[in-house]
Scaffold this motif. Structure first.
Motif, short mmCIF file in Angstrom:
data_model
loop_
_atom_site.label_atom_id
_atom_site.label_comp_id
_atom_site.label_asym_id
_atom_site.label_seq_id
_atom_site.Cartn_x
_atom_site.Cartn_y
_atom_site.Cartn_z
N SER A 1 0.83 -1.20 0.00
CA SER A 1 0.00 0.00 0.00
C SER A 1 0.87 1.26 0.00
O SER A 1 0.54 2.24 -0.67
CB SER A 1 -0.93 -0.01 1.20
N GLY A 2 1.98 1.21 0.73
CA GLY A 2 2.88 2.36 0.72
C GLY A 2 3.47 2.60 -0.65
O GLY A 2 3.55 3.73 -1.12
N ILE A 3 3.88 1.51 -1.31
CA ILE A 3 4.45 1.63 -2.65
C ILE A 3 3.41 2.20 -3.61
O ILE A 3 3.71 3.09 -4.41
CB ILE A 3 4.95 0.25 -3.14
N ALA A 4 2.16 1.73 -3.48
CA ALA A 4 1.10 2.23 -4.36
C ALA A 4 0.89 3.73 -4.16
O ALA A 4 0.83 4.50 -5.13
CB ALA A 4 -0.20 1.48 -4.10
N LEU A 5 0.84 4.14 -2.90
CA LEU A 5 0.62 5.55 -2.60
C LEU A 5 1.77 6.41 -3.13
O LEU A 5 1.56 7.44 -3.77
CB LEU A 5 0.49 5.71 -1.09
N GLY A 6 3.00 5.96 -2.89
CA GLY A 6 4.17 6.69 -3.39
C GLY A 6 4.16 6.77 -4.90
O GLY A 6 4.47 7.81 -5.48
N SER A 7 3.79 5.66 -5.55
CA SER A 7 3.77 5.64 -7.01
C SER A 7 2.78 6.65 -7.55
O SER A 7 3.05 7.32 -8.55
CB SER A 7 3.40 4.24 -7.51
N ILE A 8 1.61 6.76 -6.89
CA ILE A 8 0.61 7.73 -7.34
C ILE A 8 1.21 9.14 -7.32
O ILE A 8 1.08 9.90 -8.29
CB ILE A 8 -0.65 7.67 -6.46
N PHE A 9 1.89 9.48 -6.23
CA PHE A 9 2.50 10.81 -6.13
C PHE A 9 3.54 11.01 -7.24
O PHE A 9 3.49 11.99 -7.98
CB PHE A 9 3.19 10.98 -4.78
N VAL A 10 4.48 10.07 -7.35
CA VAL A 10 5.58 10.24 -8.30
C VAL A 10 5.05 10.33 -9.73
O VAL A 10 5.41 11.24 -10.48
CB VAL A 10 6.59 9.09 -8.15
N ILE A 11 4.16 9.41 -10.09
CA ILE A 11 3.67 9.38 -11.47
C ILE A 11 2.89 10.65 -11.78
O ILE A 11 3.12 11.29 -12.82
CB ILE A 11 2.81 8.12 -11.70
N SER A 12 2.00 11.07 -10.86
CA SER A 12 1.19 12.25 -11.20
C SER A 12 2.05 13.50 -11.25
O SER A 12 1.80 14.39 -12.06
CB SER A 12 0.03 12.41 -10.22
N ILE A 13 3.09 13.59 -10.43
CA ILE A 13 3.93 14.79 -10.46
C ILE A 13 4.76 14.84 -11.74
O ILE A 13 4.82 15.87 -12.42
CB ILE A 13 4.83 14.88 -9.21
N VAL A 14 5.38 13.71 -12.11
CA VAL A 14 6.21 13.73 -13.32
C VAL A 14 5.35 13.95 -14.55
O VAL A 14 5.71 14.73 -15.44
CB VAL A 14 7.04 12.43 -13.46
N MET A 15 4.18 13.32 -14.62
CA MET A 15 3.31 13.50 -15.79
C MET A 15 2.84 14.95 -15.90
O MET A 15 2.61 15.44 -17.00
CB MET A 15 2.08 12.58 -15.68
N GLY A 16 2.70 15.63 -14.78
CA GLY A 16 2.18 17.00 -14.81
C GLY A 16 3.26 18.06 -14.77
O GLY A 16 2.97 19.24 -14.70
N ASP A 17 4.53 17.64 -14.82
CA ASP A 17 5.61 18.62 -14.67
C ASP A 17 5.96 19.29 -15.98
O ASP A 17 5.83 18.72 -17.05
CB ASP A 17 6.87 17.93 -14.14
N PHE A 18 6.40 20.52 -15.89
CA PHE A 18 6.99 21.13 -17.08
C PHE A 18 8.27 21.86 -16.77
O PHE A 18 9.12 22.01 -17.62
CB PHE A 18 5.99 22.09 -17.74
N PHE A 19 8.48 22.32 -15.52
CA PHE A 19 9.65 23.18 -15.34
C PHE A 19 10.95 22.41 -15.18
O PHE A 19 11.99 22.89 -15.62
CB PHE A 19 9.42 24.23 -14.26
#
Lengths: 287, 283
Positions: free
Chosen positions: A210-228
């Motif tokens: 569950s921790g890995i899943a939660l961390g993955s959600i954060f990492v994936i959504s941040i990188v997908m939404g990043d531009f700077f």
């Protein structure tokens, strides 16, 4: 007079909703609506229905390259943050015997999270540049003859900056789920003759899921939404979906940017949805 | 009866301990090393450049930062960022506390509210910023740092704050509350004299998240701050066109502010825990 219980709860969450509705729900609806309209070329939007923006998104070859590049960065960042984050969390929970020391080291990892991301990103420039410390060390020790150019303003430096910023998003949730593991289970497994590899595979990994899943959600959504990070650390050599969208709005092309944004959000929602199928985060977080 | 199993002495560390210690040390070095480099480089003199070796030692670039027009309106944006962060912190603490209390039990529609929050947390910042900008345009409102940017930042800090509250409240023993009720306390008295004092360290943690997330927020603020910039937006413009150590000087200044906030918050949490431990020991 006592209010019904559900009503009291709604009363307590109403301030939260008073912020989320105008500043999350409505903006998303506006973006979806704008993606089906025409722009007047001056930043204004004409309310006539059109599919043009989506046709534009899907007919451009550039779109596929953008997604390919964004997904590549996402997978690389996810992989490295997961490996590093998991082992750091595991080390803190299972190898540090003093609870106070573990907490102190955990905070040591967390402090940079509360400082500026942009500053942490640009702080790689004096290290990775052509005359940077890493190159000086490499040339000085004779590992390479010429300073390496691929260290900065390349895909490498983009991934380095992402991993530097986002590993904490893996450490915290994995640390939390591992800290809840009853150490007696591990003892019992040892007594029953399990090897250390068995314990890792059969006990630790399933319980940290569950921790890995939660961390993955954060990492994936941040990188997908990043531009700077992509824009600065690649020196303009690489792009991402949101970086392209940013170019669109800087020339006031709102409807095409909105269509890009909607497609991106659908992709991100699908990815997160896939992760959520494996674990009930509501239960994990709010228990 | 079986004889008790004799364990090998606990001090014998497996080889993995040493490997992971090495990993941990390199991680911490990589985490702090680059930041230390730019703090050092910001103290160069006039000849200073963006890379090592250090050229001289002075505070030239800090003076340059606050006096030169070329580096933009650093003072003004710094001022606005602090004010905005204080505003965001106050609202985040109050609203997260209330929402955290609501989520202590299930209520109709709680799952919807929960996923709304997660959505707001993971939504791409720039897209949300564009949406808020268009929304303001639609209603003919002027975007500014204390309206649209405030809302944009709250859409990030509130979900974070509520998640921290979840962790804090999960450790709250409801029997304290029940004991107070049995002694005749009113709901307001219970909240003010029992719940809030017990949850106070957690509320300080929420404040820490609220302040630092707002103070460093960039993606959501870029399109919503209107004509006057906040500090991270200012730094962003500087990364694109300033190539002197004043960029590093700005990095040093804003990090010092962050470290003061972190120090004050963590220090007061530690102080509260210590006082509690002492009180427990004397009773």
């Amino acid at each position: 007079m006592r209010l019904p219980k559900s009503l009291t709860s709604w009363f307590y969450v109403s301030p939260l909703l008073l912020v989320l509705i105008p500043f999350f729900v409505m903006p998303i609806i506006v973006v979806i609506a704008a993606s089906f309209m025409q722009g007047d070329g001056f930043g204004g939007i004409v309310p006539t229905f059109t599919w043009e923006n989506y046709q534009g998104v899907f007919s451009e070859k550039l779109t596929w390259n953008l997604y390919l590049s964004t997904v590549k960065f996402t997978i690389l960042t996810w992989f490295f943050t997961l490996i590093i984050g998991f082992w750091i969390a595991y080390y803190l929970v299972f190898h540090i015997r003093s609870e106070l020391l573990a907490m102190g080291l955990f905070l040591l990892c967390t402090v940079p999270f509360w400082t500026s991301n942009i500053i942490r990103m640009i702080s790689w420039i004096p290290l990775l540049g052509q005359n940077g410390l890493v190159n000086m060390a490499l040339v000085g020790s004779g590992v390479v003859k010429e300073p390496l150019k691929v260290l900065l303003f390349s895909d490498f430096s983009v991934v380095v900056a992402y991993v530097h910023q986002l590993t904490i998003f893996m450490i915290v949730p994995v640390f939390n789920s591992l800290a809840r593991v009853d150490k007696r289970i591990v003892e019992a497994a040892l007594d029953a003759g399990a090897s250390r590899w068995d314990i890792m595979r059969r006990i630790i990994l399933p319980l940290s899921r569950s921790g890995i899943a939660l961390g993955s959600i954060f990492v994936i959504s941040i990188v997908m939404g990043d531009f700077f990070v992509v824009k600065v650390m690649s020196g303009g050599n690489s792009a991402s979906v949101v970086a392209a969208l940013f170019e669109n709005i800087s020339v006031l092309q709102y409807p095409p940017a909105a269509a890009h944004a909607v497609v991106l959000m659908i992709v991100v929602v699908l990815m997160i949805g896939a992760i959520l199928r494996t674990v009930d985060i509501r239960k994990e977080i709010a228990q | 009866m079986k004889a008790p199993v004799i364990r090998p002495p606990l001090d014998r560390r497996p080889w993995t301990f040493y490997v992971l210690t090495a990993l941990f040390v390199s991680y911490v070095l990589a985490l702090y090393g680059p930041m230390l480099c730019i703090y050092l480089l910001s103290f160069q003199d006039l000849r200073g450049g963006l890379v090592f070796p250090m050229k001289g030692l002075s505070v030239h670039w800090f003076v340059d930062l606050f006096t030169q027009v070329r580096t933009g309106d650093v003072k003004g944006s710094f001022d606005r960022s602090i004010k905005l962060a204080v505003l965001v912190t106050l609202i985040t603490v109050v609203v997260s506390f209330l929402a955290g209390m609501a989520f202590r039990r299930r209520f109709r529609g709680d799952t919807a509210v929960f996923y709304l929050m997660i959505g707001s947390l993971v939504a791409p910042g720039l897209v949300l910023g564009i949406g808020i900008g268009l929304l303001f345009q639609f209603f003919h409102l002027e975007p500014s740092w204390f309206t649209s940017a405030l809302g944009a930042q709250l859409s990030l800090t509130l979900p974070f704050g509520v998640l921290v509250m979840f962790a804090v409240i999960s450790r709250f023993d409801r029997r304290w509350e029940e004991a107070a009720r049995d002694l005749g306390a009113s709901p307001w008295q219970i909240t003010r004299m029992v719940v809030i004092p017990i949850l106070l360290p957690g509320l300080v943690a929420v404040a820490l998240f609220g302040f630092t997330l707002s103070y460093d927020e960039f993606a959501r603020t870029l399109q919503t701050s209107g004509s006057l910039n906040t500090l991270p937006v200012e730094i962003w413009t500087m990364t694109l066109n300033v190539t002197s150590p004043s960029l590093y000087a700005l990095g040093t200044v804003t990090t010092i502010v962050s470290f003061i906030i972190i120090g004050v918050c963590l220090g007061s949490i530690a102080q509260m825990q210590k006082r509690r431990a002492m009180r427990k020991a004397t009773h």
